[in-house]
Design an enzyme around this catalytic site. Structure first.
Site, PDB file in Angstrom:
ATOM      1  N   LYS A 264       0.849  -1.202   0.000  1.00  0.00           N
ATOM      2  CA  LYS A 264       0.000   0.000   0.000  1.00  0.00           C
ATOM      3  C   LYS A 264       0.881   1.247   0.000  1.00  0.00           C
ATOM      4  O   LYS A 264       1.914   1.285   0.685  1.00  0.00           O
ATOM      5  CB  LYS A 264      -0.892  -0.028   1.243  1.00  0.00           C
ATOM      6  CG  LYS A 264      -1.905   1.110   1.318  1.00  0.00           C
ATOM      7  CD  LYS A 264      -2.793   0.960   2.558  1.00  0.00           C
ATOM      8  CE  LYS A 264      -3.860   2.036   2.639  1.00  0.00           C
ATOM      9  NZ  LYS A 264      -4.712   1.898   3.855  1.00  0.00           N
TER      10      LYS A 264
ATOM     11  N   SER B  22      -9.682   1.850   2.823  1.00  0.00           N
ATOM     12  CA  SER B  22      -8.798   2.601   1.963  1.00  0.00           C
ATOM     13  C   SER B  22      -7.757   1.762   1.227  1.00  0.00           C
ATOM     14  O   SER B  22      -7.203   2.231   0.228  1.00  0.00           O
ATOM     15  CB  SER B  22      -8.085   3.668   2.796  1.00  0.00           C
ATOM     16  OG  SER B  22      -7.246   3.076   3.765  1.00  0.00           O
TER      17      SER B  22
ATOM     18  N   SER C 156      -9.945  -0.484   7.089  1.00  0.00           N
ATOM     19  CA  SER C 156      -9.351  -0.365   5.750  1.00  0.00           C
ATOM     20  C   SER C 156      -8.643  -1.591   5.209  1.00  0.00           C
ATOM     21  O   SER C 156      -8.235  -1.601   4.052  1.00  0.00           O
ATOM     22  CB  SER C 156      -8.363   0.797   5.715  1.00  0.00           C
ATOM     23  OG  SER C 156      -9.058   1.995   5.501  1.00  0.00           O
TER      24      SER C 156
HETATM   25  N1  GLN Z   1     -13.113   4.137   6.254  1.00  0.00           N
HETATM   26  C1  GLN Z   1     -12.550   4.586   7.493  1.00  0.00           C
HETATM   27  C2  GLN Z   1     -12.115   6.026   7.369  1.00  0.00           C
HETATM   28  O1  GLN Z   1     -12.367   6.589   6.383  1.00  0.00           O
HETATM   29  C3  GLN Z   1     -11.389   3.715   7.887  1.00  0.00           C
HETATM   30  C4  GLN Z   1     -10.181   4.033   7.118  1.00  0.00           C
HETATM   31  C5  GLN Z   1      -8.996   3.219   7.527  1.00  0.00           C
HETATM   32  O2  GLN Z   1      -9.132   2.201   8.204  1.00  0.00           O
HETATM   33  N2  GLN Z   1      -7.824   3.717   7.169  1.00  0.00           N
HETATM   34  O3  GLN Z   1     -11.525   6.580   8.246  1.00  0.00           O
END
Ligand code: GLN
Length: 498
Positions: free
Chosen positions: A82, A157, A181
């Site tokens: 990532k 994400s 995410s």
């Molecule tokens: N979707 C969640 C957010 O937008 C979690 C994102 C993540 O785990 N990095 O914060």
């Protein structure tokens, strides 16, 4: 099937075994991946940067080490990373214009450990900007598609990493999970995604979003491969002050074939009836399958879990507003000049950050400001403790907790224009994150969405008490082995229909 096709569909253990036995060289694998990848990823869009030269160098080193008599747990296994994890000498963008051309001067501990175990770095994957989002649509740099339906998002994400593994463009991938995410995109892309206990995997070299929640973990097509990857990256790191200084127990030898003697908690407040009859039936079946493997199902209560989203959307933005203050045009990435230093900051941040990142910085700065700090930030910290205590009480009655991983299967592009609709995707994962617990998503079936034509995968979230990675991966393996849902879907798509 050609040898190269086999390479892309094989698991990590099988690849490492053949390379360790010198049936196939890591250099050969790197070459096959280098040749095939750009074309395979053209329409899917999982990667932001490919690193063929680095992959070749690592392959050479792996072959030398094996020739010298070493055995490497991930010998020759192609991996995706990532793009919020530093890889020395390589562009590390966080999916943001702010860091679009920033070259990492060092390598993240987790990435370094994966490569030291013999893995070959294919490249860096797309993500929601600074890991804020659930669909990858917040990336400022590229669109990533879902390999099971190109009209749908891969989740986020860590959407690029999940899509790469789901579409067989990587054997393993690293993602990061702050509120879901890893687990949500894993569910969307029909792969296993594992978030370890907070502190198990070093965050050194992971560009921070919300430091008290961020955790690195693997994506894989099987629980066994996820365990192999986790074993390679986990363990104490003095370079991360929150790294857990405790002996690391390997997990790859803890895989079970049944769940006899285990109690699995089904959360009273996490009923699935509202998710629609097809999804409800799929989760009812998943719970029944756990019972058929010998688990005793017990109802547990998490009365404060309903405050999870509100709590998270104070704590995570508060930490993000502080962490992202460093992107001011002085040291990292983008600089837009202004008449004085103040104007330079303003112009840089206005041009470098997208809407969602700006929204979070504003909310976080507000929640931390004097006069509001006690009402919002301190209150959220108290709620976080209450949620963690709920989990402790629940785990007095069960060994694992089962629930959906995400609120829906993968949705179409632009379907969630209201930020709160997007935030709701993480309803089941965020409370677990606030409590710091290890959790994973494992494929548990598929449904054809109302607005779709193809079956889209669903994920079962299994969460465990702190530091219970062995128990968690072991049990997930038993469920996967008995159900094999990942293999029931048609082969993933990697190219647009002509
Ligand atoms: N979707 C969640 C957010 O937008 C979690 C994102 C993540 O785990 N990095 O914060």
């Amino acid at each position: 099937m050609s040898a190269d096709d086999l390479l892309f569909t094989s698991g990590a253990r099988a690849i490492a075994r053949s390379v360790n036995r010198r049936e196939r060289s890591a250099a050969d694998i790197a070459e096959a991946v280098r040749v095939a990848l750009p074309e395979r990823d053209r329409d899917l869009g999982a990667y932001l940067t490919l690193t063929p030269d680095l992959m070749r160098q690592h392959a050479r080193r792996v072959d030398e080490r094996i020739a010298a008599g070493e055995t490497l747990p991930l010998a020759g296994v192609p991996v995706a990373i990532k793009d919020n994890m530093c890889l020395r000498g390589t562009r590390t963008t966080c999916g943001s214009k702010m860091l679009e051309n920033w070259i990492a001067p060092y390598t993240a501990t987790a990435v370094g450990r994966l490569l030291a175990a013999g893995a070959l770095p294919i490249g860096k994957t797309n993500m929601d900007e600074f890991a804020m989002g659930s669909s990858c649509e917040n990336s400022a740099l590229r669109t990533t598609r879902n390999p099971y339906d190109f009209d749908r998002v891969p989740g986020g994400s860590s959407g690029g990493s999940a899509a790469a593994v789901g579409a067989e463009l990587a054997t393993l991938a690293l993602g990061s999970d702050t509120g879901g995410s890893i687990r949500e995109p894993a569910a969307f892309c029909n792969v296993v995604g594992f978030k370890p206990t907070y502190g198990r995997v070093s965050r050194y070299g992971l560009i921070a979003f919300a430091s008290s929640l961020d955790q690195i973990g693997p994506f894989a097509r099987t629980v066994e491969d996820a365990a192999l990857a986790y074993d390679a990256i986990a363990g104490y790191d003095p370079l991360d002050a929150t790294s857990l200084n405790a002996p690391n127990e390997p997990t790859a030898d803890a895989l079970r074939t049944d769940l006899r003697g285990m109690r699995v908690g089904i959360v009273k407040e996490f009923g699935t009836a509202d998710l629609g009859p097809a999804i409800h039936a799929a989760y009812a079946q998943a719970y029944a399958d756990l019972a058929a493997l010998g688990a005793e199902l017990v109802e547990v209560e998490l009365p404060t879990a309903k405050y999870g989203l509100a709590t998270y959307y104070l704590i995570a933005p508060a930490e993000c507003s502080s962490n992202l203050a460093r992107f001011d045009g002085v040291r990292y990435g983008l600089r837009v000049d202004g008449a004085d230093v103040g104007e330079m900051y303003e112009k840089t941040r206005a041009a470098g950050f997208g809407d969602e990142v700006k929204r979070r910085i504003l909310i976080g700065t507000y929640a931390l400001s004097s006069g509001y700090y006690d009402a919002y930030y301190v209150k959220a910290q108290k709620a976080r403790t209450a949620i963690a205590d709920d989990f402790k009480r629940a785990f007095a009655r069960c060994d694992l907790i089962a629930s959906p991983a995400a609120s829906t299967p993968a949705f179409t592009f632009n379907a969630k224009s209201d930020p709160v609709a997007m935030y709701l995707m993480d309803y089941y994962t965020i409370p677990v994150s606030l409590a710091g617990l290890p959790a994973l998503s494992v494929p548990c079936g598929a449904v054809v969405p109302e607005d779709g034509t193809r079956p889209m995968p669903l994920g079962l979230q299994l969460a465990a008490p702190l530091f219970s990675e062995r128990l968690l991966l072991g049990a997930a393996h038993a469920y996967e082995r008995a159900t094999q849902h990942a293999l029931k879907l048609p082969r993933p798509q990697i190219a647009k229909a002509p």
